[in-house]
Each structure stands twice: as C-alpha cells, then as structure tokens.
Scaffold this active site. Structure first.
Site, PDB file in Angstrom:
ATOM      1  CG  ASP A  40      -2.222  -0.865   0.884  1.00  0.00           C
ATOM      2  OD1 ASP A  40      -2.201  -1.579  -0.208  1.00  0.00           O
ATOM      3  OD2 ASP A  40      -2.996  -1.055   1.918  1.00  0.00           O
ATOM      4  CE  LYS A  42       3.187  -1.294   5.078  1.00  0.00           C
ATOM      5  NZ  LYS A  42       2.534  -1.721   4.189  1.00  0.00           N
ATOM      6  CG  HIS A 119       4.157  -9.711   3.612  1.00  0.00           C
ATOM      7  ND1 HIS A 119       4.800  -8.746   3.231  1.00  0.00           N
ATOM      8  CD2 HIS A 119       4.069 -10.458   2.764  1.00  0.00           C
ATOM      9  CE1 HIS A 119       5.038  -8.844   1.822  1.00  0.00           C
ATOM     10  NE2 HIS A 119       4.261  -9.990   1.587  1.00  0.00           N
ATOM     11  CE  LYS A 171       0.383   1.666  -4.086  1.00  0.00           C
ATOM     12  NZ  LYS A 171       0.820   0.219  -4.443  1.00  0.00           N
ATOM     13  CG  ASP A 173      -1.083   8.225  -8.546  1.00  0.00           C
ATOM     14  OD1 ASP A 173      -1.299   8.072  -7.354  1.00  0.00           O
ATOM     15  OD2 ASP A 173      -0.427   7.545  -9.311  1.00  0.00           O
ATOM     16  CG  LEU A 472      10.567 -41.572  23.142  1.00  0.00           C
ATOM     17  CD1 LEU A 472      11.184 -42.263  22.029  1.00  0.00           C
ATOM     18  CD2 LEU A 472       9.458 -40.327  22.414  1.00  0.00           C
ATOM     19  CB  SER A 545       5.841 -35.587  31.072  1.00  0.00           C
ATOM     20  OG  SER A 545       6.715 -36.180  31.413  1.00  0.00           O
TER      21      SER A 545
END
Lengths: 638, 302
Positions: A40, A42, A119, A171, A173, A472, A545
């Site tokens: 835009d 900036k 973004h 913008k 224009d 695990l 855990s």
C-alpha cells in the site's frame, strides 16, 4: 526522473545560540508509524517525507539513484521505498520485513517514524513499531479499499492505545484523483470507528510516489480542502498526559559503599519531591523520600520520564521489580489479571503452560488460565478458542506465580503493559495489556495449617519427593516405576504411583492428546503429586510428559530437592521395535493422531537428575540405580 | 544552555540511562565497547550519570587495529585516567603478526581481520554476555532496522530476519549460555542530537573533530590525513597542510576529512545545519557496496 517538490532547507546559521538546539517551538516530538496492508506504499511514503523535507544528503541520494537502477520497482524513477527497506532480503523481495526507525525534523517539530511491514507474517514487527507511537498513518491503496490487514493494523494500533489515526488513501493518482473513491473508503472505515475508538481521524487522499498532499497540496484534487499529511503531523496537538499518580519501578539498587543506598529508576508517571510519603506497592511498607540524586546534583522535584536515584529515610525491603508509589494512590496488587494478548510466536499459546511475564522491571512466572475469546478483526465478534496462533489477538485471564503491582493499561502504559517470554527458547511470545485485576485472588486466602509437610514426613521417617519418569511411549517407564515402588514398599516406605494411562481413565478422562490438553494433563498430575508430597509421601509419576516447559512447571510447584527427574532413555527405533501395546504401528498407519515421537515432539531432558539407559541395562538394574540415588541423597534415612 | 530547557535531549538522555541500568541489573558480565569517537564519548558520559554516585560497574573495551589516529589513543588514555575506569585493549594477535594493514590487504579484508575477528576474540576471551555499542539508527539503513537489545548467537551472528519483538521499553534480556546481547543506548539519537548534547553538557572529545591545519592528500576526491610515517603515498602525492576536521573517526587511512573552519562546538552545530553530505561519507569501508554494513553486522561487526 520525476520532478520532485523541494522546500528550502531551514538555514539557522545566523540565528542566536538557543537556535543551535533547534527547540524553536514547543510542539515537542511526534512519534508515528506507517502501517496497513502489503504494497500500500508505506515505505514509499516515508521515503517521500524524508526526501521532501530535505533529510537526505547528497551521498545518500547518489546511493538511492544507484539502488533504484538495480532494485527499483518503479521503472526509471527513483524508488523512494529503497530509502527505508535497508535489509538485503527486503531489497531483493521488494517488501518490508522489519520495522525501520527514521528521524526527521521540520522547523515546527521533530519526528520519529517507524516504517512497519504489511505482511501478516510480520505483524509482530508492526506491533513493535506501534507500541511507542502517538499516531498511526494507516495506508490504504485507493484501488483496493480497506482489507483485512488494514483492519488488523487498525485494531492493534487501537489496542496498544494509539489515540490518533490518519487514513492515508494512497495511489489516488491511479484512480484518477477520484473524490467518490475517497469518500467511499472513508465511509467504510468510519463504519467500524466505534470498535477502534480513536480520538482523532483525519483522511487524506495522496500519492506517495508523486508527492500529492504529502508535503505540498495537490494541484490535481481541488475538491480536497483538508491539510497535507505533513501539515497535519506538524500541528496535531497531543493532549498533555493526564495527571497520574507517582509510579517508580525500581530498576537497580545502587550501593557503592556502606554509606549510600539508592534506588535507581525512571519515573513512569507523576512526580516526586523529597519528603513525600511512599510505600512499596507489593508489601505496603512505608517510607519517606529523602533525596532525589542525580549526577548533576540533587533535585527539588522530578517528573515523568526522568531517570533518577531515590534515597529513603529508613531501611526497608526494596529490590528490583518493586514499585514505589504514594501511600494514598496505590496501584492494584493481584496475582490474577485479565489482559489482551497479541500472540507473536510460531508455537501456539497453550493454557496452563508456564511463561515468564516481564512487567515494568519485574519478571514473574505466568500462565494463561482461561482464554476468554479471540478478537476477530473482520466483524469484531468475540470467538471462542482454545489456543492463540501466530498474530492472533485474544482476551485472557492470567495467573501469576506471585502478586504484582499494576495499573490498567489505559490508565498507565508503563505499569499496565507486559511481555510474555518462553522459558526455554527465550523468545518474546506475546505482548499484553492488562485491562483489570481479578478479585478472585484477593478473596481466597490460603489457610495456614498447624501440621505441616515436615511433621507428616517425619512421622513416616522419610523425605518426601516426586520421582518423575519421562520418556517415549514403550520406553519402560511404568515397568521400572513399578519395580521401584515394590522395593520401597518392602523397605517400609510410604509411596504412591501415578500412572499416565490410569489417570486418564479418571481424573483426566475429559482430556485428549492435543498440545493444549497435554499441558493440562500434566498440570493436574503435578498438582496431585504436590498434594501427596505435602502428605509426606514418595510419589512416583510415570508419564510421557514430552514438553520441557511442563516438567519445569512440575518442578517449580514443589521445593528444591523434592523433584527428581528420571529420563527413561530409549531411542525411538528401539521403542517402536518393541511396540508393546501396538501403538506405534497404529500411529504410523495414521490411526492415532498426535503420537509422541511420530507426529508430536518429544523434548528430551537436558540435565535429568537420573539418566537411565534402557539399551544397556535391564529393568532390575535400573530400579537399583534409582534406589541407590534415593539412599545416597538422604530420602530414605535409617 | 541547561538540559532542563531542552526536553528532547533530556528525554534521549533518560532513555539511554534506563537502557544501561537495565543491562547492569540483568546481565552478569557486561562490557562497553569504547571506540573513542564522539558517540562513545556521549555513551561514556551517560554511563557516568546512570550509576552515580557509583562508577559504571563494567569495563571499557577498545579493539585497537593499530591504525587509529595517534590523537585518539592519547585521548583514550587520558579519559580513562581522568574518570578512573577499567580499560581493556585488544588487538588481533594473528593479524598483527601477519602485518595486516589497510594498504596491502584491502579495506574489506583488513576490517574483517582487525575489527570483526578481533572483536569476537575479545568478547569470547572476556566471556561478556552483554556489550554496549554507540551505534545510532540514523547512521545507516541496516542500523535503522536493529533492535535496542539485539540478540547474538554463540557465534556472534545477527539474524536480521528473525529479531525479537521489542515493545514499549520492555527489553527481553534472557539468553542461553554462550549467547549474548548487543545493546545500543543511542539508537534513537541523530548526529545532530549528539553534537547538541556534547555542546549542552560540555563533553570532552578528540581534538580531531575541530578544524586545524593538518597534512592531507587528496585521493579519489577524499582528503586523507598522513597521521604517521606508515602512510603509503602514491606516486606524485605530497601531503599538504589544509584546514580540515573529521566528522567521524576510525582508522586514519580509511577515514576522510572534510574542509572546514569549525573550531568550536558552536561552529560544528552550525555546520551540521548546513551539511549536504552524511557523516558516513567519510568512512571508506561503508562504500564497498550497498548492503555491506548488514553483511558485516551479520558476521559480528558492531
């Protein structure tokens, strides 16, 4: 090259000495940011402001022309965005990634401008720029109108307490300087104005690329009678800060020798004089201010934003993180608060997970106890949610490890703003704004009991503690824990074993296997284990855990030495090969989701208290290793 | 002119003091990079204020390339004596042994070895977990992007695409062992602010900032001073006396002078209002290519 508007540079050489400091008018400094959606304009707008206010030197212009030929995105013209997009990745991609701070001044005012990325991915960098700004210039591409990202930035600016907004309809224009387009976009924004609540809103049609209405009125828009952007920035009156009570977060205790003890800090609001009565907000301990010490001599009065050192008339307990306040205008003190959060990390917010909160100069443990809702920027309807993802905005209750002194953010930014930090990655994961304290905490007082943990443990002739088995699935945790409990029982010790599978059939039957539920699962088990420790027992906890944060949370719940982390170390390949319960096979086939080691991570302990290598020893030997540890460390006296 | 009448400078001063105290309260072993220039002079002055009546609770570190102006070294030693500070000086020993110099090895290699590598050696040797630098955001485009508390990996690398968010004045000071933070208390100061503050506070600076007749040669349109006998003159070059001063100081073969008659701080500030080139114009190493500063910083340069 495009013809560029050039006002003459202010020449001050002939002016009197005071002019050397350029403090010509007392408009003060204005901090603003440019924000809005990607592309835009900036960066181009800031480049234009710098260019037109003659803040660029000849060598910088020469570099700009060279860069424009190499990276430029506007044909043969100078690409003004390249003045601010200073990182290589930004120039290559033609986008802004991180916030840039630029400085310029006119004869009326000094400006600090933050050029922020559009973004969505880099929203946290926009919030960084917005947190210190007085005004937001919200860019809108006249061809596209208001986009989701425009609303997101407006919402964040408003949440962060920015009072003034400029709609820079850029913008113009490219839409033939069309008044109707302009009016339609303004109306679209104003439909949501109540949600934002900005004090002033000025809409300016402009072309950053060609300079229309940036520093000079546009010859192409006779229909627009308002100020140029620069005129507005130069003349906007910032309301003087409301009279607010004295707040002094102690930053550092200055003790150069035995004769001097001063509290160094920056006055967050209000003013202080020698003789003022103050209290430490956290404890209510009173004292009187004796001196305001600075390198330039003692002061008779000091106001907001000054960095000073205070001495008090008596010795009281004051350390970094405490806030000195007037006895008759105290902040709230609570360990439960409700706050807006802007989530800034890839890893989602998980209720119950322990984070660190930095508020003022204080750092304290904090967890989200309840996510009340998600703030949705299209419709502003509160949405129910369980977690916050990157760039989400939420409203949540937080529970703190200790009470903090604070003011609501709208009453005082310095004492109402905080960040959350991940305890392991050390990343800043959220920005927060406290809206109010929760009464709950102040009314539930802890009941003091006469028979305590030591008394109960003493009766059993043992030292209580938690043996926390992590590893695990299929690593052998339950097998080993079971053997250890049998041996302790034979030795006449009083134990209890909390097993992951068993607890999930009862206490935690309402929980699933998402990250959020895993955190809650562990929290409940840790709290339960803590109660058993309080009862004087040796508690064996056998849980996968998988996350370091939660094991740390469990460790923090009990006293030093009461938490023994046991890493049952079995490589994934070995556990999967054994597959005692057939779970790995199902997980590999996709029948079980979020299975640790397969599609959910396991974070191994870095420095466990006991490390068991199941590939080198059998379960009996490993159980011996644990009992030896307990005996050697005084858990099993006599 | 007293600072109380200059709210803008007073605010910048308070911000810098807050930043310095935050570092001392949060880190175990901070150090202040002292490069002897005007920005370092301001930073040191602010440190004297921040911890008064205590002395700054950290050492100063100077990375000496051995090619600094002689007047800079004299000023450095005199300042340290006057203020009673702990100064540590480091020169890259391999670079010194190999005789690395800006004439034979090119400014870019020379800077890498004698400044960037030397700095990393000194930081590693000292085990510093935080290092103050006097860089300002208005100096250069990649500096304008940098945080006030700028995270460095264990290899001193900067990852500009993944900086920590830095909201309000809530600085995240948490690091793991081996990692460090570079801290820039003067981030929000401009060159003009620096000079106005030096004037308002009457801060001592290296005399090279003031105009005087000095022996210089013209090279690629820049005035280079022959500070000592090691200066390599090109065929036909003869140093001639000219009234010049420096807007920025560094290694003398890589630092260009400007023609000027500014003999006082007031003159310098007046000159600032009329300047048409940036101070970095006089730093030869910054011209190598666009983006060269970012590259150097990612490798560990301050």
């Amino acid at each position: 090259m495009t013809e560029l508007f050039n006002p003459s540079r202010p020449v001050l050489a002939e002016q009197p000495a005071a002019a050397l400091f350029g403090e010509l008018e007392d408009k003060g400094i204005l901090r603003f940011l440019t924000c809005g959606s990607v592309d835009d304009g900036k960066s181009t707008l800031i480049g234009r402001l710098l260019y037109d206010t003659k803040r660029l030197f000849e060598d910088q212009l020469a570099t700009l022309e060279k860069d424009s030929r190499r990276f430029g995105t506007v044909g043969d013209d100078i690409d003004l965005a390249l003045l601010v997009d200073g990182l290589e990745a930004e120039r290559e991609q033609g986008i802004t990634i991180d916030v840039a701070y630029r400085f310029f001044a006119t004869e009326k005012r000094k400006f600090i401008v933050a050029d922020t990325p559009g973004h969505e991915q880099y929203t946290r960098n926009m919030a960084t720029g917005a947190s210190t700004a007085d005004l937001a210039v919200l860019l809108i591409d006249a061809r596209k109108g208001i986009l989701t990202q425009t609303r997101r930035h407006a919402t964040i600016a408003a949440l962060l307490g920015i009072r003034h907004v400029v709609l820079a309809i850029n913008k113009i224009d490219l839409v033939g300087y069309d008044e109707e387009t302009y009016a339609r976009i303004v109306a679209q924004f104003d439909a949501d104005a109540d949600h934002y609540g900005f004090a002033t809103r000025v809409a300016i049609p402009l072309s950053a690329r060609f300079g229309d209405n940036v520093t000079a009125p546009s010859p192409s828009m006779a229909w627009y009678r308002g100020p140029t952007l620069l005129q507005h920035l130069e003349t906007l009156e910032l309301a003087p800060a409301a009279e607010r009570p004295f707040r002094f977060p102690v930053q550092w205790v200055n003790r150069p020798d035995l004769t001097f003890r001063g509290y160094a800090g920056t006055i967050a609001s209000g003013a202080v004089r020698p003789g003022d009565d103050v209290v430490v907000a956290r404890t209510g301990q009173p004292a009187r201010v004796e001196r305001i010490v600075t390198h330039d001599g003692d002061l008779a009065v000091a106001g907001a934003d000054l960095a000073v050192t205070l001495t008090l008339d008596r010795e009281i307990d004051v350390s970094r993180g405490d806030v000195l306040v007037p006895a008759d205008a105290r902040p709230e003190v609570s360990d439960q608060v409700a706050a807006h959060l802007i989530w800034m990390a890839e890893a989602p917010m998980l209720p119950g997970r322990p984070y660190l909160m930095k508020i003022g100069t204080r750092v304290v443990g904090a967890a989200v106890t309840e996510l009340k809702h998600l703030v949705e920027v299209e419709t502003f309807k509160p949405l129910a949610a369980k977690t916050l993802g990157l760039n989400d905005i939420g409203f949540a209750n937080l529970s703190l490890a200790e009470p903090i002194a604070f003011d609501p953010y709208e009453a005082n930014r310095a004492t109402g703003a905080f960040i959350l930090i991940d305890r392991f990655t050390n990343q800043t994961v959220a920005a927060g704004m406290i809206r109010f304290g929760l009464r709950r905490a102040t009314n539930i007082h802890r009941q003091a009991l006469d028979i305590d943990k030591q008394a109960r443990a003493g009766a059993k002739g043992q030292r209580p503690g938690i043996l926390w088995f992590t590893g695990l699935s299929g690593a052998g945790k339950s097998t080993i824990a079971n053997l250890v409990e049998k041996r302790l029982h034979l030795m006449g010790r009083h134990t209890y074993l909390l097993d992951g599978d068993n607890v999930r059939h009862g206490l935690n039957r309402d929980l699933g296997f998402t990250d959020a539920d895993r955190v809650e699962n562990i929290r409940r088990v840790a709290e339960t284990a803590k109660l058993f420790v309080d009862a004087g027992l040796i508690v064996l906890v056998s849980f996968i855990s998988p996350f370091r944060s939660e094991r740390q949370m469990a460790r923090d719940l009990v006293e030093a030495g009461e938490f023994i982390e046991i890493f049952v170390d079995t490589p994934l390949a070995v556990a999967e090969e054994r597959d005692v319960k057939g779970l790995y096979k199902k997980a590999r086939e996709g029948q079980i989701k979020n299975f640790t080691g397969i599609d959910s991570p396991y974070e191994a302990p870095v420095t466990p208290d006991i490390h068991l290598d199941t590939t080198a020893h059998d379960s009996e030997a490993l159980a011996d290793q644990i009992v030896d540890y307990l005996t050697g460390n005084g858990y099993l006296p006599g | 002119m007293s600072l109380s009448a200059l709210p803008h400078l007073r605010r910048l001063e308070a911000e810098a003091i807050f930043i310095m105290r935050e570092v001392v309260a949060s880190f175990d072993n901070p150090v202040m990079l002292y490069s002897i220039g005007k920005d370092s002079s301001v930073m040191l002055h602010l440190a004297m204020k921040a911890f008064y009546p205590a002395r700054p609770p950290f050492a100063l570190l100077h990375v000496d390339t051995t090619w600094k102006f002689r007047e800079m070294i004299a000023f450095r030693d005199q300042t340290v004596r006057r203020l009673g500070l702990d100064l540590r000086v480091h020169t890259n020993p391999e670079g010194r042994a190999a005789g690395i110099n800006p004439f034979d090895h090119g400014s870019s290699n020379y800077t890498q070895v004698m400044k960037t590598e030397a700095l990393k050696q000194a930081l590693d040797a000292g085990g510093y977990d935080a290092a103050f630098g006097g860089a300002r955001r208005d100096e250069e485009k990649s500096r304008a992007k940098e945080r006030i508390f700028s995270f460095r990996s264990a290899n001193h690398g900067w990852d500009p695409k993944n900086q920590r968010p830095e909201l309000w004045s809530l600085y995240n000071t948490r690091i793991k062992p081996g990692e460090s933070i570079r801290v820039f208390p003067l981030s929000n100061w401009t060159e003009l602010d620096i000079w106005q503050y030096i004037l308002a506070e009457n801060i001592p600076i290296v005399p090279l900032y003031f105009s005087a007749e000095r022996p210089v040669v013209q090279r690629n349109g820049q005035w280079i001073m022959a500070d000592d006998a090691r200066m390599r003159l090109l065929p036909g070059e003869v140093p001639q006396p000219r009234r010049v001063r420096f807007r920025t100081l560094g290694c003398y073969p890589l630092t260009a002078a400007v023609e000027s008659d500014a003999e006082t701080l007031e003159d310098i500030v007046r000159e600032m209002f009329l300047a048409t080139t940036s101070e970095r114009q006089g730093r030869l190493i910054d011209h190598d290519e666009s983006g060269s500063m970012e590259k150097k910083k990612r490798e560990g340069y301050f």
